[in-house]
Design an enzyme around this catalytic site. Structure first.
Site, PDB file in Angstrom:
ATOM      1  N   SER A 140      -6.356-100.842 -33.207  1.00 35.86           N
ATOM      2  CA  SER A 140      -6.376 -99.468 -32.680  1.00 35.86           C
ATOM      3  C   SER A 140      -4.976 -99.151 -32.192  1.00 35.86           C
ATOM      4  CB  SER A 140      -7.357 -99.350 -31.514  1.00 35.86           C
ATOM      5  OG  SER A 140      -7.127 -98.142 -30.796  1.00 35.86           O
ATOM      6  N   TYR A 154     -11.103-102.321 -23.915  1.00 35.23           N
ATOM      7  CA  TYR A 154     -10.939-101.981 -25.332  1.00 35.23           C
ATOM      8  C   TYR A 154      -9.502-102.266 -25.791  1.00 35.23           C
ATOM      9  CZ  TYR A 154     -11.240 -99.174 -29.643  1.00 35.23           C
ATOM     10  OH  TYR A 154     -11.235 -98.749 -30.960  1.00 35.23           O
TER      11      TYR A 154
HETATM   12  P1  NDP Z   1     -18.506 -96.245 -36.032  1.00 32.69           P
HETATM   13  O1  NDP Z   1     -19.187 -96.345 -34.710  1.00 32.69           O
HETATM   14  O2  NDP Z   1     -18.529 -94.962 -36.755  1.00 32.69           O
HETATM   15  O3  NDP Z   1     -19.071 -97.414 -36.996  1.00 32.69           O
HETATM   16  C1  NDP Z   1     -19.104 -98.711 -36.490  1.00 32.69           C
HETATM   17  C2  NDP Z   1     -19.477 -99.657 -37.588  1.00 32.69           C
HETATM   18  O4  NDP Z   1     -19.404-100.984 -37.058  1.00 32.69           O
HETATM   19  C3  NDP Z   1     -20.902 -99.459 -38.074  1.00 32.69           C
HETATM   20  O5  NDP Z   1     -20.966 -99.808 -39.431  1.00 32.69           O
HETATM   21  C4  NDP Z   1     -21.680-100.455 -37.209  1.00 32.69           C
HETATM   22  O6  NDP Z   1     -22.868-100.939 -37.819  1.00 32.69           O
HETATM   23  C5  NDP Z   1     -20.679-101.579 -37.123  1.00 32.69           C
HETATM   24  N1  NDP Z   1     -20.897-102.417 -35.963  1.00 32.69           N
HETATM   25  C6  NDP Z   1     -20.847-102.075 -34.652  1.00 32.69           C
HETATM   26  N2  NDP Z   1     -21.128-103.134 -33.876  1.00 32.69           N
HETATM   27  C7  NDP Z   1     -21.375-104.167 -34.727  1.00 32.69           C
HETATM   28  C8  NDP Z   1     -21.732-105.511 -34.547  1.00 32.69           C
HETATM   29  N3  NDP Z   1     -21.928-106.028 -33.329  1.00 32.69           N
HETATM   30  N4  NDP Z   1     -21.900-106.281 -35.642  1.00 32.69           N
HETATM   31  C9  NDP Z   1     -21.742-105.777 -36.874  1.00 32.69           C
HETATM   32  N5  NDP Z   1     -21.409-104.503 -37.117  1.00 32.69           N
HETATM   33  C10 NDP Z   1     -21.222-103.702 -36.045  1.00 32.69           C
HETATM   34  O7  NDP Z   1     -16.994 -96.707 -35.747  1.00 32.69           O
HETATM   35  P2  NDP Z   1     -15.633 -96.383 -36.535  1.00 32.69           P
HETATM   36  O8  NDP Z   1     -15.853 -96.345 -37.975  1.00 32.69           O
HETATM   37  O9  NDP Z   1     -14.988 -95.249 -35.852  1.00 32.69           O
HETATM   38  O10 NDP Z   1     -14.789 -97.680 -36.107  1.00 32.69           O
HETATM   39  C11 NDP Z   1     -14.532 -98.759 -36.993  1.00 32.69           C
HETATM   40  C12 NDP Z   1     -13.441 -99.625 -36.386  1.00 32.69           C
HETATM   41  O11 NDP Z   1     -12.269 -98.822 -36.205  1.00 32.69           O
HETATM   42  C13 NDP Z   1     -13.798-100.190 -35.017  1.00 32.69           C
HETATM   43  O12 NDP Z   1     -13.283-101.500 -34.896  1.00 32.69           O
HETATM   44  C14 NDP Z   1     -13.076 -99.242 -34.058  1.00 32.69           C
HETATM   45  O13 NDP Z   1     -12.802 -99.875 -32.824  1.00 32.69           O
HETATM   46  C15 NDP Z   1     -11.842 -98.934 -34.865  1.00 32.69           C
HETATM   47  N6  NDP Z   1     -11.162 -97.705 -34.478  1.00 32.69           N
HETATM   48  C16 NDP Z   1     -11.777 -96.478 -34.555  1.00 32.69           C
HETATM   49  C17 NDP Z   1     -11.096 -95.329 -34.200  1.00 32.69           C
HETATM   50  C18 NDP Z   1     -11.708 -93.974 -34.243  1.00 32.69           C
HETATM   51  O14 NDP Z   1     -11.105 -93.015 -33.698  1.00 32.69           O
HETATM   52  N7  NDP Z   1     -12.870 -93.776 -34.868  1.00 32.69           N
HETATM   53  C19 NDP Z   1      -9.693 -95.393 -33.747  1.00 32.69           C
HETATM   54  C20 NDP Z   1      -9.142 -96.725 -33.720  1.00 32.69           C
HETATM   55  C21 NDP Z   1      -9.853 -97.824 -34.085  1.00 32.69           C
HETATM   56  P3  NDP Z   1     -24.303-100.164 -37.652  1.00 32.69           P
HETATM   57  O15 NDP Z   1     -24.188 -98.917 -38.493  1.00 32.69           O
HETATM   58  O16 NDP Z   1     -25.305-101.113 -38.179  1.00 32.69           O
HETATM   59  O17 NDP Z   1     -24.447 -99.850 -36.194  1.00 32.69           O
END
Ligand code: NDP
Length: 245
Positions: A140, A154
């Site tokens: 991030s 975070y």
């Molecule tokens: P979303 O919340 O939209 O999606 C999260 C994804 O991660 C889903 O597929 C979810 O699965 C999965 N997930 C969450 N917890 C677990 C777990 N314990 N085990 C396995 N899978 C898990 O998040 P984003 O797409 O926005 O984020 C993706 C990555 O990017 C993250 O690491 C986030 O920290 C990072 N990020 C995001 C930003 C943003 O602005 N969106 C900015 C910077 C970094 P399920 O659908 O089954 O719940």
């Protein structure tokens, strides 16, 4: 296509950045496994889209907070899709609020998902990877620069992605495997919707004035995963519309 014959595993591939990445890698020719934890229907829909592109797909329920499940997901990918060439450590969760209110359980869970899960997945994957392999981890832009109160946990766990990446680069470079991190800024997903209550405040700090899309991050993953990315190693690449500038 650039990734023909390759196999990728994207953790947290059922929604958001992970889903966009899984589909992009499939469009570039890879067979793709994804993990999920809470949304089997969304995971199945992404797998169906991958198969509609003519690639093989695998949706694996695996909580990234459970190290054994993470390692098993890597092993199942190899068992069912034959190999692993690209690992994308993407699964993640958000938590903010006053430092004093963060519980021990929240610390343990976020460290387990963002740090331990990414380490164990990488370790399991490189046991199987051959020359040309890729480890790509989603950090991030709040890792290199927290920039606001209420996100210490975070930011700490996302900063660790940079250390993981640099260490892996040294451990694996001599095997022709690269490791890189992508540090996104505001990306329009369920985690951080561009129409959400905190969106305007974020937009005010983005030079380009808008949120990015999952596809913006996926494009960088695809570049790193392909042959064109072969000399990029140990880097943390910020994709944030200029926020951290
Ligand atoms: P979303 O919340 O939209 O999606 C999260 C994804 O991660 C889903 O597929 C979810 O699965 C999965 N997930 C969450 N917890 C677990 C777990 N314990 N085990 C396995 N899978 C898990 O998040 P984003 O797409 O926005 O984020 C993706 C990555 O990017 C993250 O690491 C986030 O920290 C990072 N990020 C995001 C930003 C943003 O602005 N969106 C900015 C910077 C970094 P399920 O659908 O089954 O719940």
């Amino acid at each position: 296509m650039g990734l023909d014959g390759r196999v990728a595993l994207v953790t947290g591939g059922s929604r958001g950045i992970g889903a966009a990445t899984a589909l992009r890698l499939a469009r570039d020719g890879a067979d793709v496994a994804i993990t999920y934890v809470s949304a089997p229907d969304r995971a199945a829909a992404v797998a169906a889209q991958i198969e509609a592109l003519g690639r093989r797909a695998l949706a694996i329920e695996a909580d990234s907070a459970d190290g054994d499940a993470v390692v098993a997901a890597v092993e199942r990918t190899v068992a069912e899709l034959g190999r692993i060439d690209v690992l994308v450590n993407n699964a993640g969760i958000w938590l903010d609020g006053p430092l004093e209110d963060v519980t021990r359980e929240q610390v343990d869970r976020m460290v387990a998902i963002h740090v331990t899960g990414a380490f164990l997945a990488s370790q399991a994957a490189v046991r199987q990877m051959r020359d040309g392999g890729r480890i790509i981890s989603i950090g991030s832009n709040l890792g290199p620069r927290a920039g606001a109160p209420g996100i210490t946990l975070y930011a700490m766990t996302k900063a660790a992605i940079g250390g993981l990446t640099k260490g892996l680069a040294w451990d694996l470079g001599n095997r022709g495997i690269t490791a890189n991190a992508i540090d996104p800024g505001p990306i329009d997903t369920d985690m951080n919707p561009a129409a959400g209550p905190y969106a305007d405040a974020q937009r005010a700090g983005i030079p380009t004035g808008r949120f990015g899309s999952g596809g913006d991050v996926a494009a960088m993953v695809a570049h790193l995963a392909g042959d064109a990315g072969r000399y990029i190693n140990g880097a943390s690449l910020v994709i944030d519309g200029g926020v951290n500038a």
